[in-house]
Design a protein around this motif. Structure first.
Motif, PDB file in Angstrom:
ATOM      1  N   LEU A 183       0.829  -1.197   0.000  1.00 11.66           N
ATOM      2  CA  LEU A 183       0.000   0.000   0.000  1.00 11.66           C
ATOM      3  C   LEU A 183       0.868   1.254   0.000  1.00 11.66           C
ATOM      4  N   SER A 184       1.959   1.246   0.775  1.00 17.40           N
ATOM      5  CA  SER A 184       2.871   2.399   0.816  1.00 17.40           C
ATOM      6  C   SER A 184       3.475   2.656  -0.559  1.00 17.40           C
ATOM      7  N   ASP A 185       3.937   1.583  -1.230  1.00 14.75           N
ATOM      8  CA  ASP A 185       4.523   1.742  -2.570  1.00 14.75           C
ATOM      9  C   ASP A 185       3.492   2.261  -3.558  1.00 14.75           C
ATOM     10  N   THR A 186       2.248   1.812  -3.423  1.00  4.41           N
ATOM     11  CA  THR A 186       1.191   2.260  -4.339  1.00  4.41           C
ATOM     12  C   THR A 186       0.940   3.760  -4.187  1.00  4.41           C
ATOM     13  N   ILE A 187       0.876   4.234  -2.946  1.00  4.56           N
ATOM     14  CA  ILE A 187       0.612   5.658  -2.712  1.00  4.56           C
ATOM     15  C   ILE A 187       1.755   6.513  -3.250  1.00  4.56           C
ATOM     16  N   VAL A 188       3.007   6.087  -2.990  1.00  5.87           N
ATOM     17  CA  VAL A 188       4.164   6.840  -3.483  1.00  5.87           C
ATOM     18  C   VAL A 188       4.160   6.891  -5.012  1.00  5.87           C
ATOM     19  N   ALA A 189       3.832   5.762  -5.655  1.00  5.83           N
ATOM     20  CA  ALA A 189       3.786   5.743  -7.113  1.00  5.83           C
ATOM     21  C   ALA A 189       2.709   6.677  -7.651  1.00  5.83           C
ATOM     22  N   MET A 190       1.560   6.731  -6.974  1.00  2.00           N
ATOM     23  CA  MET A 190       0.488   7.629  -7.403  1.00  2.00           C
ATOM     24  C   MET A 190       0.926   9.093  -7.268  1.00  2.00           C
ATOM     25  N   ILE A 191       1.667   9.418  -6.208  1.00  3.86           N
ATOM     26  CA  ILE A 191       2.135  10.801  -6.026  1.00  3.86           C
ATOM     27  C   ILE A 191       3.065  11.195  -7.154  1.00  3.86           C
ATOM     28  N   HIS A 192       4.010  10.327  -7.503  1.00  2.42           N
ATOM     29  CA  HIS A 192       4.966  10.645  -8.568  1.00  2.42           C
ATOM     30  C   HIS A 192       4.292  10.689  -9.938  1.00  2.42           C
ATOM     31  N   ALA A 193       3.191   9.965 -10.098  1.00  3.58           N
ATOM     32  CA  ALA A 193       2.497   9.987 -11.385  1.00  3.58           C
ATOM     33  C   ALA A 193       1.520  11.148 -11.508  1.00  3.58           C
ATOM     34  N   GLU A 194       0.934  11.616 -10.396  1.00  2.00           N
ATOM     35  CA  GLU A 194      -0.151  12.592 -10.443  1.00  2.00           C
ATOM     36  C   GLU A 194       0.199  13.937  -9.809  1.00  2.00           C
ATOM     37  N   GLU A 245     -10.031   7.188  -2.418  1.00  2.00           N
ATOM     38  CA  GLU A 245     -11.006   6.551  -3.295  1.00  2.00           C
ATOM     39  C   GLU A 245     -10.376   5.446  -4.129  1.00  2.00           C
ATOM     40  N   GLN A 246      -9.129   5.644  -4.522  1.00  2.00           N
ATOM     41  CA  GLN A 246      -8.460   4.668  -5.380  1.00  2.00           C
ATOM     42  C   GLN A 246      -8.130   3.385  -4.619  1.00  2.00           C
ATOM     43  N   VAL A 247      -7.672   3.508  -3.368  1.00  2.15           N
ATOM     44  CA  VAL A 247      -7.219   2.321  -2.607  1.00  2.15           C
ATOM     45  C   VAL A 247      -8.271   1.821  -1.619  1.00  2.15           C
ATOM     46  N   ASN A 248      -9.459   2.457  -1.616  1.00  2.01           N
ATOM     47  CA  ASN A 248     -10.568   1.999  -0.778  1.00  2.01           C
ATOM     48  C   ASN A 248     -10.241   2.035   0.720  1.00  2.01           C
ATOM     49  N   HIS A 249      -9.702   3.174   1.171  1.00  5.97           N
ATOM     50  CA  HIS A 249      -9.454   3.394   2.597  1.00  5.97           C
ATOM     51  C   HIS A 249      -9.899   4.822   2.943  1.00  5.97           C
ATOM     52  N   SER A 250     -10.150   5.052   4.214  1.00  3.92           N
ATOM     53  CA  SER A 250     -10.559   6.390   4.627  1.00  3.92           C
ATOM     54  C   SER A 250      -9.359   7.332   4.619  1.00  3.92           C
ATOM     55  N   GLU A 251      -9.647   8.651   4.490  1.00  5.39           N
ATOM     56  CA  GLU A 251      -8.566   9.642   4.490  1.00  5.39           C
ATOM     57  C   GLU A 251      -7.841   9.657   5.828  1.00  5.39           C
ATOM     58  N   ALA A 252      -8.588   9.552   6.918  1.00  4.93           N
ATOM     59  CA  ALA A 252      -7.963   9.582   8.239  1.00  4.93           C
ATOM     60  C   ALA A 252      -6.983   8.409   8.405  1.00  4.93           C
ATOM     61  N   TYR A 253      -7.418   7.232   7.959  1.00  3.82           N
ATOM     62  CA  TYR A 253      -6.535   6.070   8.072  1.00  3.82           C
ATOM     63  C   TYR A 253      -5.292   6.242   7.205  1.00  3.82           C
ATOM     64  N   LEU A 254      -5.468   6.702   5.951  1.00  2.00           N
ATOM     65  CA  LEU A 254      -4.329   6.854   5.043  1.00  2.00           C
ATOM     66  C   LEU A 254      -3.352   7.896   5.557  1.00  2.00           C
ATOM     67  N   GLN A 314      -2.709   8.751   8.691  1.00  3.92           N
ATOM     68  CA  GLN A 314      -1.939   8.161   9.791  1.00  3.92           C
ATOM     69  C   GLN A 314      -1.012   7.065   9.285  1.00  3.92           C
ATOM     70  N   PHE A 315      -1.512   6.254   8.356  1.00  2.00           N
ATOM     71  CA  PHE A 315      -0.709   5.161   7.809  1.00  2.00           C
ATOM     72  C   PHE A 315       0.523   5.680   7.068  1.00  2.00           C
ATOM     73  N   PHE A 316       0.342   6.707   6.210  1.00  2.81           N
ATOM     74  CA  PHE A 316       1.451   7.240   5.415  1.00  2.81           C
ATOM     75  C   PHE A 316       2.517   7.851   6.319  1.00  2.81           C
TER      76      PHE A 316
END
Length: 769
Positions: free
Chosen positions: A658-669, A682-691, A693-695
């Protein structure tokens, strides 16, 4: 006719040993042949493996040189600055073209593996090398042409895709007017989706083919090199028109015989880039020597077999002739009713003596095995394996036991009170105590009772009543147990438990089960030394395992909360094994129910029973005593702990992905002004609050700080370009809808404004204000 058959029988009896002796060298020859085949196969495989490893090591070094060359070109500052130039021949840009070319080195002069390296730029439409400058169409027409492609397809192949250390398979190209076979290495310039050009390095395919020429691929064989995606980079085959097939490899390195084609496959895998090196050889090549040895061996075997059969036949006929003559004489002189043997008297004497000796041996063996047979009989009796009285009658009469009676009951004796840790001294003491109890009980019973060992600290006593009065029989058992206790002088405590009284011997199994339950109940009433099953408290109380507790247990395990799961399981243990007095069937149902819950849980979390060492059948089938039920119930908590561990391991692996996916999305978008944590959620099906804290926990900074860092790094690159874009355009490219917002963010991040930063960059580059 009978005499002729007897003569033939004697002949074959003599013939068979000779044939057996003859087969021994033939078997040795067969074993030697098989060993030779295996040795030759290993020799061929080892030679192939050695050549493949040498080819792999050589090619790995060459490819590393190619990647180093291309990386040096791609990361050269002048090359990076030249990527954004649109008009290469206007103003100072012409000077930049010359400066960029001067920084390039013709590696083809010092490296025969590389035919040439070229820089292709999309914006300027130029192709550069150390010796030439072409527009891309002219470069396609005069320098590097793919005969099977037009310019647009060639352009799309090299420049419209993002390549990262990518090798294109060997193909025919026209290089400066000369047709050559080349492997193309492509390293894109820029970022995925923002390709600015490419570094194209041409590798001479004949150099790779030379590495594979040492392998024998004659008679329909082939050898090839495939990349980590299974794409065949280069190959060599026995025929020019042959198209090799890609072979599925089974491991990192090995050899096997392909059952479909019958070809010998040897392969190895590079640790550096996971490329696979494969040689496929015809059986004729691999086993040519073996076939010659096989033909020679078969010829020798058949010749030796024919000659051996002839000699064996002659010897068998000669050696059997005296015996056949004697047998004919004996049969002529013996009476018709006498056995047709050589010497009837001596034969009878020896046969009878042998029969008596054999009878004594069998009797001795039966006496030695009697205790084991007797123990097996009582085990089957107490387990209820005898369906009727006729079965039991056959068993005890065969063993010489006196079990006829009118009433039957089974008692259990436990030594030493509650089970404790079994030390060597304690085991010796318990063994001696069991022997003493069996001796005394046998004297008191006088043929109306038997003792049978069950466990280290338990014995089973079978009581037989010679009448049909149950009250009288119970009094007799009580008196016998009292006498047994008085006559015993043991250092351990003795507890007796007696089951119900039954009228047939097969029903003794019911009495045994009742005695076991009574002995189990004794741990709640440790004051009594003799307990009858009929005097036990009611044990029909059901076990405690409601549906909401099962649901909570599922939730805790799926969440990986092993500590809370342990607490809940300990509570269930206290409720069922401490607070309640459950019968053996009820305990078995409890263990069965919890085991069923684990089966459902394993299916939900997709974990196999083998991964956690769990078997429902093994647990349920062996839950035949309260002690085992308690032990298996505790063991189930360890199974749940193992499931929790598996789930926690999966969560760690999922977090990394999940961490690699988010980083890849940042570099692409990052260039999208509407890109935000909401879009990622919306893309990874998690809440903003969780993401959020997770990131922060995974990367070390929050999502918006990381996004701003990526945007500022790209802005830094664009502003460093002396002929670059306006600040407004740079702001739009790095994801800011307003140039004012971009400028404030840039100054906050770098400490200077965009204007000052650009001016400082120009002064450093040109040496003027």
């Amino acid at each position: 006719m009978n005499r002729s058959k007897q003569d033939q029988s004697l002949f074959f009896k003599f013939m068979i040993p000779y044939m057996i002796v003859l087969l021994i060298p033939l078997l040795i020859g067969l074993i030697t042949y098989r060993g030779t085949v295996e040795m030759i196969e290993k020799e061929v495989v080892n030679n192939n493996m050695t050549l493949l490893r040498q080819s792999k090591e050589t090619l790995d070094r060459r490819l590393a040189e190619v990647e180093t060359v291309s990386n040096q070109m791609a990361t050269d500052t002048r090359v990076m600055q030249f990527q954004t130039i649109r008009e290469p021949f206007e103003g100072a840009n012409t000077y930049r073209v010359m400066e960029t070319r001067k920084g390039l080195y013709d590696y083809g002069l010092s490296n025969h593996f590389i035919s040439g390296s070229y820089l292709l730029f999309k914006r300027s439409g130029l192709a550069l090398s150390s010796k030439l400058t072409y527009t891309l169409p002219d470069f396609f027409n005069h320098v590097l042409t793919y005969p099977d492609m037009d310019y647009s397809a060639w352009y799309s192949l090299l420049l419209d895709r993002h390549y990262n250390k990518t090798y294109l398979p060997a193909r025919q190209v026209v290089l400066s007017g000369e047709a050559r076979s080349m492997v193309t290495y492509v390293q894109s310039l820029g970022y995925p989706g923002f390709e600015q050009g490419a570094v194209v390095t041409l590798i001479r395919n004949e150099e790779i083919v030379k590495l594979l020429r040492g392998l024998d691929v004659s008679d329909g064989g082939w050898a090839y090199v495939a990349d980590d995606k299974g794409q065949m980079i280069s190959y060599v085959a026995s025929r020019k028109d042959q198209t090799p097939e890609r072979i599925e490899t089974l491991a990192e390195e090995g050899a096997y015989l392909d059952p479909a084609s019958g070809m010998m496959v040897t392969y190895t895998t590079s640790e550096a880039n996971k490329w696979t090196y494969v040689v496929v050889q015809s059986p004729q090549v691999v086993l040519g020597k073996v076939h010659y040895i096989k033909k020679l061996t078969i010829a020798i075997v058949f010749a030796a077999l024919a000659l051996g059969c002839l000699i064996a036949g002659l010897l068998a006929y000669r050696n059997s002739r005296p015996l056949r003559s004697l047998m004919r004489t004996v049969h002529e002189r013996l009476p018709a009713e006498s056995p047709r043997t050589r010497d009837a008297y001596r034969l009878l004497h020896h046969s009878f003596s042998a029969l008596l000796d054999r009878n004594k041996e069998l009797h001795s063996t039966l006496v030695e095995q009697a205790p084991l047979l007797r123990a097996s009989f009582f085990e089957r009796l107490f387990k209820g394996e005898f369906g009727n009285e006729s079965d039991t009658d056959t068993g005890f009469r065969h063993l010489g036991l006196r079990l006829e009676g009118g009433l039957y009951a089974v008692g259990l004796v436990r030594l030493g009170g509650e089970p404790t840790e079994r030390t060597t001294d304690l085991l010796h003491e318990l063994s001696a105590s069991r022997l003493r109890i069996k001796d005394v009980f046998a004297q008191l019973a006088d043929g109306t009772g038997y003792a049978h060992d069950m466990e280290d600290d338990k014995l089973a006593l079978l009581f037989i009543g010679m009448h049909d009065d149950e009250e009288r029989f119970r009094d007799e058992i009580d008196r016998r147990l009292s006498s047994l206790r008085r006559n015993l002088k043991l250092g351990v405590r003795i507890v007796f438990a007696v089951g119900g009284i039954y009228r047939t011997l097969p029903e003794a199994a019911h009495s045994y089960e009742e005695a076991r339950q009574a002995l189990y109940i004794h741990k709640w009433d440790s004051r009594a030394d003799v307990i009858w099953s009929g005097d036990c408290p009611n044990t029909a109380l059901g076990y405690y395992y409601p549906a909401d507790t099962e649901t909570r247990l599922f939730h805790l395990v799926r969440a990986g909360e092993d500590e809370e799961m342990r607490k809940l399981f300990d509570w269930l243990y206290r409720e069922n094994f401490v607070e309640r007095q459950l019968s053996i069937p009820m305990l078995r149902l409890l263990v069965h129910d919890v085991s069923g819950s684990i089966v459902k849980l394993l299916d939900q979390v997709q974990v196999a029973e083998e991964e956690v060492g769990f078997s429902v059948k093994s647990i349920v089938d062996h839950t035949d005593s309260p002690e085992k039920a308690e032990r298996y119930f505790i063991a189930l908590s360890d199974v749940l702990q193992t499931i929790c561990d598996r789930i926690n391991e999966r969560k760690k692996s999922h977090n990394a992905r999940l961490s690699d996916t988010i980083v890849a999305m940042i570099h692409a978008e990052y260039g999208n002004a509407d890109f935000s944590l909401t879009a990622v959620a919306e893309q990874v099906n998690h809440s903003e609050a969780y993401l959020s804290q997770f990131f922060k926990g995974q990367i070390g900074i929050n999502f918006f700080e990381y996004l701003e860092t990526v945007r500022m790094e790209e802005a830094h690159r664009l502003l460093s370009d002396s002929g670059g874009l306006a600040v407004r355009e740079i702001a739009a490219r790095v994801g800011y809808s307003s140039s004012n917002t971009f400028c404030r963010a840039f100054k906050r991040f770098h400490g200077v404004s965009t204007t000052v930063y650009r001016q400082a960059g120009r002064c450093n580059e040109y040496g003027k204000a």
